[in-house]
Scaffold this active site. Structure first.
Site, PDB file in Angstrom:
ATOM      1  N   SER A 197       0.824  -1.218   0.000  1.00  5.95           N
ATOM      2  CA  SER A 197       0.000   0.000   0.000  1.00  5.95           C
ATOM      3  C   SER A 197       0.854   1.262   0.000  1.00  5.95           C
ATOM      4  O   SER A 197       2.029   1.241   0.378  1.00  5.95           O
ATOM      5  CB  SER A 197      -0.892  -0.007   1.240  1.00  5.95           C
ATOM      6  OG  SER A 197      -0.072   0.069   2.394  1.00  5.95           O
ATOM      7  N   GLU A 220       6.698  -0.432  -4.872  1.00 10.24           N
ATOM      8  CA  GLU A 220       5.605  -0.496  -5.868  1.00 10.24           C
ATOM      9  C   GLU A 220       4.337  -0.307  -5.058  1.00 10.24           C
ATOM     10  O   GLU A 220       3.973  -1.194  -4.283  1.00 10.24           O
ATOM     11  CB  GLU A 220       5.567  -1.853  -6.561  1.00 10.24           C
ATOM     12  CG  GLU A 220       6.787  -2.193  -7.377  1.00 10.24           C
ATOM     13  CD  GLU A 220       6.790  -1.478  -8.718  1.00 10.24           C
ATOM     14  OE1 GLU A 220       7.871  -1.360  -9.294  1.00 10.24           O
ATOM     15  OE2 GLU A 220       5.713  -1.042  -9.169  1.00 10.24           O
ATOM     16  N   CYS A 257      -2.613  -4.493  -9.020  1.00 14.90           N
ATOM     17  CA  CYS A 257      -2.092  -3.122  -9.002  1.00 14.90           C
ATOM     18  C   CYS A 257      -2.287  -2.443 -10.348  1.00 14.90           C
ATOM     19  O   CYS A 257      -2.206  -1.231 -10.453  1.00 14.90           O
ATOM     20  CB  CYS A 257      -0.626  -3.126  -8.596  1.00 14.90           C
ATOM     21  SG  CYS A 257       0.317  -4.312  -9.516  1.00 14.90           S
TER      22      CYS A 257
HETATM   23  P1  NAP Z   1       0.372  -3.270   3.064  1.00 10.56           P
HETATM   24  O1  NAP Z   1      -0.632  -3.130   4.165  1.00 10.56           O
HETATM   25  O2  NAP Z   1       1.157  -2.076   2.716  1.00 10.56           O
HETATM   26  O3  NAP Z   1       1.364  -4.450   3.559  1.00 10.56           O
HETATM   27  C1  NAP Z   1       2.482  -4.837   2.803  1.00 10.56           C
HETATM   28  C2  NAP Z   1       3.618  -5.276   3.716  1.00 10.56           C
HETATM   29  O4  NAP Z   1       4.174  -4.144   4.362  1.00 10.56           O
HETATM   30  C3  NAP Z   1       3.206  -6.226   4.807  1.00 10.56           C
HETATM   31  O5  NAP Z   1       4.238  -7.164   4.997  1.00 10.56           O
HETATM   32  C4  NAP Z   1       3.081  -5.331   6.028  1.00 10.56           C
HETATM   33  O6  NAP Z   1       3.437  -6.020   7.196  1.00 10.56           O
HETATM   34  C5  NAP Z   1       4.125  -4.284   5.774  1.00 10.56           C
HETATM   35  N1  NAP Z   1       3.785  -2.965   6.309  1.00 10.56           N
HETATM   36  C6  NAP Z   1       2.742  -2.181   5.927  1.00 10.56           C
HETATM   37  N2  NAP Z   1       2.776  -1.018   6.587  1.00 10.56           N
HETATM   38  C7  NAP Z   1       3.854  -1.055   7.395  1.00 10.56           C
HETATM   39  C8  NAP Z   1       4.424  -0.126   8.314  1.00 10.56           C
HETATM   40  N3  NAP Z   1       3.878   1.078   8.535  1.00 10.56           N
HETATM   41  N4  NAP Z   1       5.535  -0.490   8.959  1.00 10.56           N
HETATM   42  C9  NAP Z   1       6.081  -1.711   8.755  1.00 10.56           C
HETATM   43  N5  NAP Z   1       5.589  -2.627   7.907  1.00 10.56           N
HETATM   44  C10 NAP Z   1       4.494  -2.305   7.226  1.00 10.56           C
HETATM   45  O7  NAP Z   1      -0.258  -3.781   1.706  1.00 10.56           O
HETATM   46  P2  NAP Z   1      -1.392  -4.911   1.468  1.00 10.56           P
HETATM   47  O8  NAP Z   1      -2.607  -4.479   2.211  1.00 10.56           O
HETATM   48  O9  NAP Z   1      -0.872  -6.217   1.710  1.00 10.56           O
HETATM   49  O10 NAP Z   1      -1.647  -4.796  -0.129  1.00 10.56           O
HETATM   50  C11 NAP Z   1      -2.633  -3.995  -0.736  1.00 10.56           C
HETATM   51  C12 NAP Z   1      -2.035  -2.772  -1.397  1.00 10.56           C
HETATM   52  O11 NAP Z   1      -0.836  -3.090  -2.094  1.00 10.56           O
HETATM   53  C13 NAP Z   1      -2.929  -2.121  -2.424  1.00 10.56           C
HETATM   54  O12 NAP Z   1      -3.079  -0.765  -2.133  1.00 10.56           O
HETATM   55  C14 NAP Z   1      -2.212  -2.286  -3.772  1.00 10.56           C
HETATM   56  O13 NAP Z   1      -2.340  -1.262  -4.660  1.00 10.56           O
HETATM   57  C15 NAP Z   1      -0.794  -2.465  -3.383  1.00 10.56           C
HETATM   58  N6  NAP Z   1      -0.099  -3.338  -4.358  1.00 10.56           N
HETATM   59  C16 NAP Z   1       0.726  -2.755  -5.270  1.00 10.56           C
HETATM   60  C17 NAP Z   1       1.373  -3.516  -6.227  1.00 10.56           C
HETATM   61  C18 NAP Z   1       2.320  -2.876  -7.238  1.00 10.56           C
HETATM   62  O14 NAP Z   1       3.015  -3.563  -7.960  1.00 10.56           O
HETATM   63  N7  NAP Z   1       2.372  -1.559  -7.298  1.00 10.56           N
HETATM   64  C19 NAP Z   1       1.180  -4.898  -6.234  1.00 10.56           C
HETATM   65  C20 NAP Z   1       0.341  -5.452  -5.279  1.00 10.56           C
HETATM   66  C21 NAP Z   1      -0.290  -4.666  -4.334  1.00 10.56           C
HETATM   67  P3  NAP Z   1       2.389  -6.415   8.355  1.00 10.56           P
HETATM   68  O15 NAP Z   1       1.092  -6.732   7.697  1.00 10.56           O
HETATM   69  O16 NAP Z   1       3.044  -7.550   9.046  1.00 10.56           O
HETATM   70  O17 NAP Z   1       2.276  -5.191   9.209  1.00 10.56           O
END
Ligand code: NAP
Length: 468
Positions: A197, A220, A257
């Site tokens: 995210s 990303e 994404c």
């Molecule tokens: P997320 O909440 O950002 O989590 C991704 C990873 O980051 C997890 O391992 C999470 O760990 C960790 N994380 C998140 N915030 C953190 C923080 N403040 N401090 C430390 N670690 C942190 O993403 P998601 O909910 O799994 O995925 C959905 C999002 O990803 C969507 O918005 C989508 O657009 C994006 N995405 C983008 C792409 C691309 O290629 N651009 C591809 C796929 C998905 P924990 O859960 O253990 O905290």
């Protein structure tokens, strides 16, 4: 986090910097073969944890192992090293030294795997493959959406690397929020690759920048992937374009994404009429509870914007909403923010001039798509879309990212935090550091830069690209 993980990774980095191209290609192929051999087991666990379905997941394993094999080819071909030699010119004014430049591995890399591609962007996905390919040890922070699959994949990767002769510590897996934070802050980690995210990516990006020794962070993040349908395209094939959009934004329950999230259509379009009549698929289960909650609040935010109407579907998803350009002008922040899941926003425009002006409101995206006729695909429209995206599609739909030499999967903020791609051959560039050797004796140089080109790789010598 157990500090021993980074102690082993640091020791592995020293060994990997001396590994040959052929050795690293063999490691990657060994991992690909081992994953292929366990496809059925991997898919069963992945389906239980992600609900993505056997067909999709089996295809994703093949994509992942194909990706590992592509990086093996990239390594063997050798141009990624950018080996460049300027021979000494002692009689030039001023005299020039012998200078030889190439790219070297940056050191241990932390990889935050994604929720929505449990293979291709996860433990053995593109980030891991491209870092190992160029000689960087990898420590993956598992995504909590598929913990058992992460462990099983890691076990297979570790076993295959060991059997193929890679150094201990070339690969490791850690789990949990705290370990993720510790990894980004650890002085032995030299770069971070992240898929997730905008909020999470931004927080970790800032952490990487605030370290006593800052490191590059390749995130990303979020992307709305705008689509423009011109009047000509609408008249020629509005109904079939509507069917194409419906299939694309609902693929994988909209959790891509590259999902087309905003579509600019002429007012009174055949496209919108056809979309209102399309049968949208039933809502599928979402990847995690937090993604489901994010989708529900994103839809509520869209439906609360004055002027937004429901075109098709229901608030539980999938759904299509529409708004006039005036609403976009007043509420760009709400209408143009990514909502991860099966929803897309139509923006109705009355004139090409107003369409062009409204495109300035778009933030960076991974892709932009133009559906036009030759007569109305103007240079101005193409240039406007080019400024917001890393991949520009003519016809077609952005979901589906081919893994090839020329792919670019990146774009301006907030779609990424860098100029680099996380898919395709040039993804390796993120984990390399240029170094120029001045007047070095031949034996002190890496083989890629030695006289006689012992590796037989493409090199630029005195400005001329060749194989010398
Ligand atoms: P997320 O909440 O950002 O989590 C991704 C990873 O980051 C997890 O391992 C999470 O760990 C960790 N994380 C998140 N915030 C953190 C923080 N403040 N401090 C430390 N670690 C942190 O993403 P998601 O909910 O799994 O995925 C959905 C999002 O990803 C969507 O918005 C989508 O657009 C994006 N995405 C983008 C792409 C691309 O290629 N651009 C591809 C796929 C998905 P924990 O859960 O253990 O905290």
């Amino acid at each position: 986090m157990d500090d021993a993980v980074l102690v082993r990774a640091t020791a592995a980095a020293a060994a990997m910097v001396r590994s040959t191209l052929a050795e690293r290609a063999a490691w990657l192929r060994a991992v690909a073969d081992a994953l292929d051999a366990r496809t059925a087991d991997l898919v069963a666990v992945a389906d239980r944890e992600t609900h993505l379905g056997e067909g999709r997941l089996t295809g994703e394993v093949a994509r992942t192992t194909g990706q590992l094999r592509l990086f093996a080819d990239v390594v063997l071909e050798g141009s990624y090293l950018e080996a460049t030699i300027d021979q000494a010119a002692p009689t030039a004014a001023p005299p020039r030294p012998d200078l030889r430049r190439m790219l070297r591995p940056i050191g241990p890399v932390a990889v935050f795997s994604a929720s929505n591609f449990p293979f291709a962007f996860s433990v053995a996905g593109g980030d891991t493959a491209s870092a190992l390919a160029v000689g960087c040890p990898v420590v993956v922070k598992a995504h909590p959406g598929h913990p058992e699959l992460s462990r099983l994949t890691a076990e297979i990767v570790t076993g295959a690397l060991a059997t193929a002769g890679a150094p201990t510590g070339a690969f490791a897996l850690v789990e949990g929020y705290e370990d993720g934070i510790a990894l980004v802050g650890h002085p032995a980690v030299m770069a971070v690759a992240f898929t997730g995210s905008v909020a999470g990516g931004r927080a970790l990006h800032d952490l990487a920048a605030a370290r006593p020794a800052p490191i590059p962070f390749y995130g990303e993040l979020g992307s709305v992937n705008p689509v423009v349908v011109t009047g000509g395209a609408d008249a020629a094939r509005g109904a079939s374009l509507a069917a194409g959009l419906a299939a694309s934004f609902t693929l994988g329950t909209g959790q891509f994404c590259t999902k087309p999230g905003v579509v600019f259509v002429p007012e009174g379009s055949a496209f919108e009429r056809a979309l209102a009549a399309v049968d949208l698929p039933a809502a599928g289960a979402m990847l995690t509870d937090s993604i489901a909650r994010g989708f529900a609040s994103g839809v509520d935010r869209l439906l609360a914007v004055p002027g937004v109407e429901l075109v098709s579907g229901s608030a539980d998803g999938p759904l299509v909403v529409a708004a006039p350009l005036d609403a976009l002008e007043a509420h760009a922040e709400e209408l143009l923010a990514e909502v991860f899941g099966p929803v897309t926003v139509l923006v109705r425009y009355g004139s090409d001039e107003r369409l062009l002006a409204s495109l300035d409101k778009l933030e960076g995206s991974l892709t932009a798509t133009l559906h036009a006729e030759e007569s109305d695909a103007t240079a101005e429209l193409v240039e406007r879309l080019e400024t917001v995206a890393g991949r520009l599609l003519f016809a077609g739909w952005p979901t589906g990212v081919a893994v090839t030499w020329s792919q670019h999967h990146g774009g301006p903020w907030p779609s990424t935090t860098s100029q680099f791609t996380s898919v395709g051959a040039t993804a390796v560039r993120r984990f390399l550091r240029p170094i120029a050797y001045q007047d070095a004796p031949d034996a002190a140089l890496p083989p890629a830069l030695r006289d006689g080109n012992p590796l037989g790789i493409p090199r630029r010598v005195d400005g001329v690209l060749g194989q010398v």
